[in-house]
Design an enzyme around this catalytic site. Structure first.
Site, PDB file in Angstrom:
ATOM      1  N   VAL A  32      13.789  15.902  28.656  1.00 33.36           N
ATOM      2  CA  VAL A  32      13.219  14.562  28.829  1.00 33.36           C
ATOM      3  C   VAL A  32      14.133  13.508  28.192  1.00 33.36           C
ATOM      4  O   VAL A  32      14.357  12.441  28.771  1.00 33.36           O
ATOM      5  CB  VAL A  32      11.782  14.484  28.277  1.00 33.36           C
ATOM      6  CG1 VAL A  32      11.217  13.073  28.401  1.00 33.36           C
ATOM      7  CG2 VAL A  32      10.877  15.466  29.010  1.00 33.36           C
ATOM      8  N   CYS A  33      14.695  13.831  27.046  1.00 27.26           N
ATOM      9  CA  CYS A  33      15.623  12.900  26.391  1.00 27.26           C
ATOM     10  C   CYS A  33      16.845  12.650  27.269  1.00 27.26           C
ATOM     11  O   CYS A  33      17.319  11.518  27.382  1.00 27.26           O
ATOM     12  CB  CYS A  33      16.041  13.428  25.021  1.00 27.26           C
ATOM     13  SG  CYS A  33      14.661  13.558  23.856  1.00 27.26           S
ATOM     14  N   ALA A  34      17.336  13.694  27.905  1.00 22.33           N
ATOM     15  CA  ALA A  34      18.483  13.557  28.810  1.00 22.33           C
ATOM     16  C   ALA A  34      18.136  12.623  29.963  1.00 22.33           C
ATOM     17  O   ALA A  34      18.918  11.720  30.300  1.00 22.33           O
ATOM     18  CB  ALA A  34      18.908  14.925  29.333  1.00 22.33           C
ATOM     19  N   MET A  46      18.008   8.948  28.773  1.00 24.31           N
ATOM     20  CA  MET A  46      19.318   8.338  28.558  1.00 24.31           C
ATOM     21  C   MET A  46      20.068   8.149  29.877  1.00 24.31           C
ATOM     22  O   MET A  46      20.750   7.141  30.071  1.00 24.31           O
ATOM     23  CB  MET A  46      20.149   9.175  27.576  1.00 24.31           C
ATOM     24  CG  MET A  46      19.588   9.211  26.159  1.00 24.31           C
ATOM     25  SD  MET A  46      19.355   7.571  25.386  1.00 24.31           S
ATOM     26  CE  MET A  46      17.584   7.333  25.556  1.00 24.31           C
TER      27      MET A  46
END
Length: 153
Positions: A45-47, A50
């Site tokens: 999810v962080c990928a 960003m």
């Protein structure tokens, strides 16, 4: 520490980005800044969060907004991750040492887990907070919602 709120001045900070450059919030006076907090690099999810910043950088430019990705990871880690994700223009800041200090100053540090909330903080040209949203950790922030907030200012 209490979570930052709309109308407050955003605390100044100096952090290394994924390239090892020192980035200060005050470097962007005269521009709006989106601080896009993500808990940890190398997670799905962080990928996506960003990559959405990078994919929409031209749109951010239209609204005089500088998006910055922040997490508690070290800058060499953020550099390797940015290369892996194909993030070439957005700066990914390392709130690594003192560990999570900027997240703590913004009231976004999760003490028990040792990382930040997933959050977006929009700051105006003079350094005042316009919008804050904290998301459930597994939830991907909606980039359309972010732009709707930006367009409202």
């Amino acid at each position: 520490m209490n979570q930052i709120t709309v109308g407050e001045y955003a605390p100044e900070f100096g952090l290394k980005d994924n390239r090892g450059d020192e980035i200060r919030l005050s470097d962007y006076k005269g521009k709006k800044v989106l601080l896009s907090w993500h808990p940890l690099a190398w997670t799905r999810v962080c990928a996506e969060q960003m990559k959405a910043l990078e994919a929409n950088l031209d749109e951010f430019d239209k609204y005089n907004v500088v998006p910055l990705g922040l997490s508690i990871d070290s800058y060499p880690c953020k550099n390797a991750w940015a290369k892996e994700l194909g993030i070439a223009r957005v700066k990914l800041l390392a709130d690594f040492w003192p560990h999570g200090k900027v997240a703590l100053n913004y009231g976004l540090f999760r003490e028990e887990e040792g990382f930040s909330e997933r959050a977006n903080v929009l700051i105006d040209e003079a350094g005042k907070v316009l919008w804050v949203k904290v998301y459930p950790i597994p939830e991907l922030p909606d980039i359309t919602e972010v732009f709707n907030q930006i367009k409202g200012y």
